[in-house]
Design an enzyme around this catalytic site. Structure first.
Site, PDB file in Angstrom:
ATOM      1  N   GLY A  79       0.799  -1.213   0.000  1.00 33.86           N
ATOM      2  CA  GLY A  79       0.000   0.000   0.000  1.00 33.86           C
ATOM      3  C   GLY A  79       0.831   1.262   0.000  1.00 33.86           C
ATOM      4  CB  SER A  80       4.056   2.177   1.555  1.00 35.28           C
ATOM      5  OG  SER A  80       3.517   2.096   2.857  1.00 35.28           O
TER       6      SER A  80
ATOM      7  CB  SER B 138       7.981   2.492   4.998  1.00 32.25           C
ATOM      8  OG  SER B 138       7.533   1.565   5.979  1.00 32.25           O
TER       9      SER B 138
ATOM     10  CB  SER C 271       4.746   0.386   9.434  1.00 28.16           C
ATOM     11  OG  SER C 271       5.789  -0.195   8.651  1.00 28.16           O
TER      12      SER C 271
ATOM     13  CB  THR D 141       8.430  -1.571   4.786  1.00 30.65           C
ATOM     14  OG1 THR D 141       7.156  -1.031   5.165  1.00 30.65           O
ATOM     15  CG2 THR D 141       8.249  -2.580   3.670  1.00 30.65           C
TER      16      THR D 141
ATOM     17  NE  ARG E 158      -6.478  -2.568   2.376  1.00 35.17           N
ATOM     18  CZ  ARG E 158      -6.185  -3.194   3.508  1.00 35.17           C
ATOM     19  NH1 ARG E 158      -4.919  -3.221   3.931  1.00 35.17           N
ATOM     20  NH2 ARG E 158      -7.127  -3.802   4.213  1.00 35.17           N
TER      21      ARG E 158
ATOM     22  CD  GLU F 211      -3.087  -4.994   1.091  1.00 39.18           C
ATOM     23  OE1 GLU F 211      -2.868  -5.053   2.320  1.00 39.18           O
ATOM     24  OE2 GLU F 211      -2.582  -4.123   0.353  1.00 39.18           O
TER      25      GLU F 211
ATOM     26  CG  HIS G 124       1.799  -6.458 -28.234  1.00 39.64           C
ATOM     27  ND1 HIS G 124       2.278  -6.477 -29.526  1.00 39.64           N
ATOM     28  CD2 HIS G 124       1.354  -5.188 -28.017  1.00 39.64           C
ATOM     29  CE1 HIS G 124       2.143  -5.275 -30.062  1.00 39.64           C
ATOM     30  NE2 HIS G 124       1.581  -4.473 -29.162  1.00 39.64           N
TER      31      HIS G 124
ATOM     32  CE  LYS H 267       4.414  -6.537   6.388  1.00 32.77           C
ATOM     33  NZ  LYS H 267       3.832  -5.201   6.683  1.00 32.77           N
TER      34      LYS H 267
END
Length: 310
Positions: free
Chosen positions: A41-42, A80, A82, A85, A128, A202, A218, A306
């Site tokens: 989201g960042s 970021s 938070s 990240t 986000r 999300e 293509h 994470k």
């Protein structure tokens, strides 16, 4: 609730306007390129900006490592929400070592402690849901949009907050057929199509796919005609002001026997049209999450991942 965060988006734009930017003049002649590092989201901030700005090369970095060309003539922006990240911190550290002019946009965390030029934004949101806070400082710094363009964007977003029945109907159609969304964009809305894809992921917790004209002609053209189980997909395409792209959209539908739900951008300025389409998609995915009875703010699987790799 995500809906309340959606409704705050227009206020973010009004609050940020053009007074929120990084220090320094950032005249075109003072740097060679821009690198914007961010994930999830960042990371969408860099993608959006890269389609709005073309005076200098812009590279969007979504990795641990930065490109070889980064040097003292690079404006490097680490984004970021938070501030913790892993990939973005690694990239920022490499940029500092290479002598780049490093800046940060964050609500806190380790990124805010790196001693670089930092814009601190409010905490308490999902990344986000903070797209205005994350994107506008970059746009204000390098593009400096007109006040009236930002006001126009904020007004269009407010209109969507008041009436999002169209978006709810699209979500209902997707859910009724248990279909997988496919979002087709084109310049300058390629990043917006990708944003929609990630918002379906999300917010609504479903898989989705995005691509863009004319590149998709293509590769996607053959499966659009010949793939199996095509009725399990829900195709959407952003309208374009480029007649060549419009023609491609129409011809693609005809030769493949595929119908695209046409999504039209509103607004006279580019910034208004981009943020209108972003907000449009946010409401579609919010309503789909509500209909599916899933929490649009739940990212427990991502947080678990994470923790396991840290």
């Amino acid at each position: 609730m995500l809906r309340s965060h959606c409704m705050e988006f227009s206020e973010e734009l009004k609050t940020l306007k053009d007074q929120v930017r990084f220090d320094g003049s950032f005249r075109t002649g003072t740097f060679s390129n821009i690198v914007i590092a961010g994930m999830g989201g960042s990371g969408i901030a860099g993608r959006i900006f890269s389609e709005m700005y073309s005076a200098k090369p812009v590279f969007v970095c979504d990795d641990y490592h930065i490109p070889e060309f980064v040097d003292g003539n690079t404006e490097f922006i680490a984004v970021s929400y938070s501030g913790n990240t892993e990939e973005t911190l690694s990239a920022a550290e490499e940029a500092i070592k290479k002598g780049a002019k490093v800046h940060a946009i964050t609500s806190g965390g380790r990124l805010s402690e790196m001693g670089v030029d930092t814009i601190k934004i409010p905490g308490g949101l999902q990344p986000r849901s903070a797209v205005g806070y994350l994107t506008m400082p970059i746009i204000n710094t390098f593009i400096r949009p007109k006040h009236e363009d930002i006001e126009e964007a904020a007004g269009l977003l407010s209109d969507l907050d008041k009436n999002n029945t169209v978006q709810e109907n699209i979500a209902t159609e997707i859910y009724a057929g248990r279909r997988i969304p496919v979002i087709y964009g084109s310049t300058p809305y390629r990043s917006v199509a990708y944003r929609w894809k990630t918002q379906f992921n999300e917010n609504a917790k479903i898989l989705a796919y995005s691509n863009y004209f004319s590149e998709l002609n293509h590769n996607d053209t053959m499966p659009l005609r010949d793939t199996y189980r095509k009725d399990e997909f829900y195709f959407m395409a952003f309208d374009s002001t480029d007649e060549r792209i419009r023609k491609r959209i129409e011809v693609t539908q005809k030769i493949t026997g595929t119908s695209f739900k046409k999504i039209e951008a509103r607004g006279s300025s580019l910034i208004a049209r981009i943020f209108y389409l972003i907000h449009f998609g946010d409401y579609v995915t919010y309503h789909l999450a509500r209909i599916r009875n899933v929490d649009p703010q739940d990212v427990s699987a991502i947080e678990d991942l994470k923790k396991r790799i840290s």
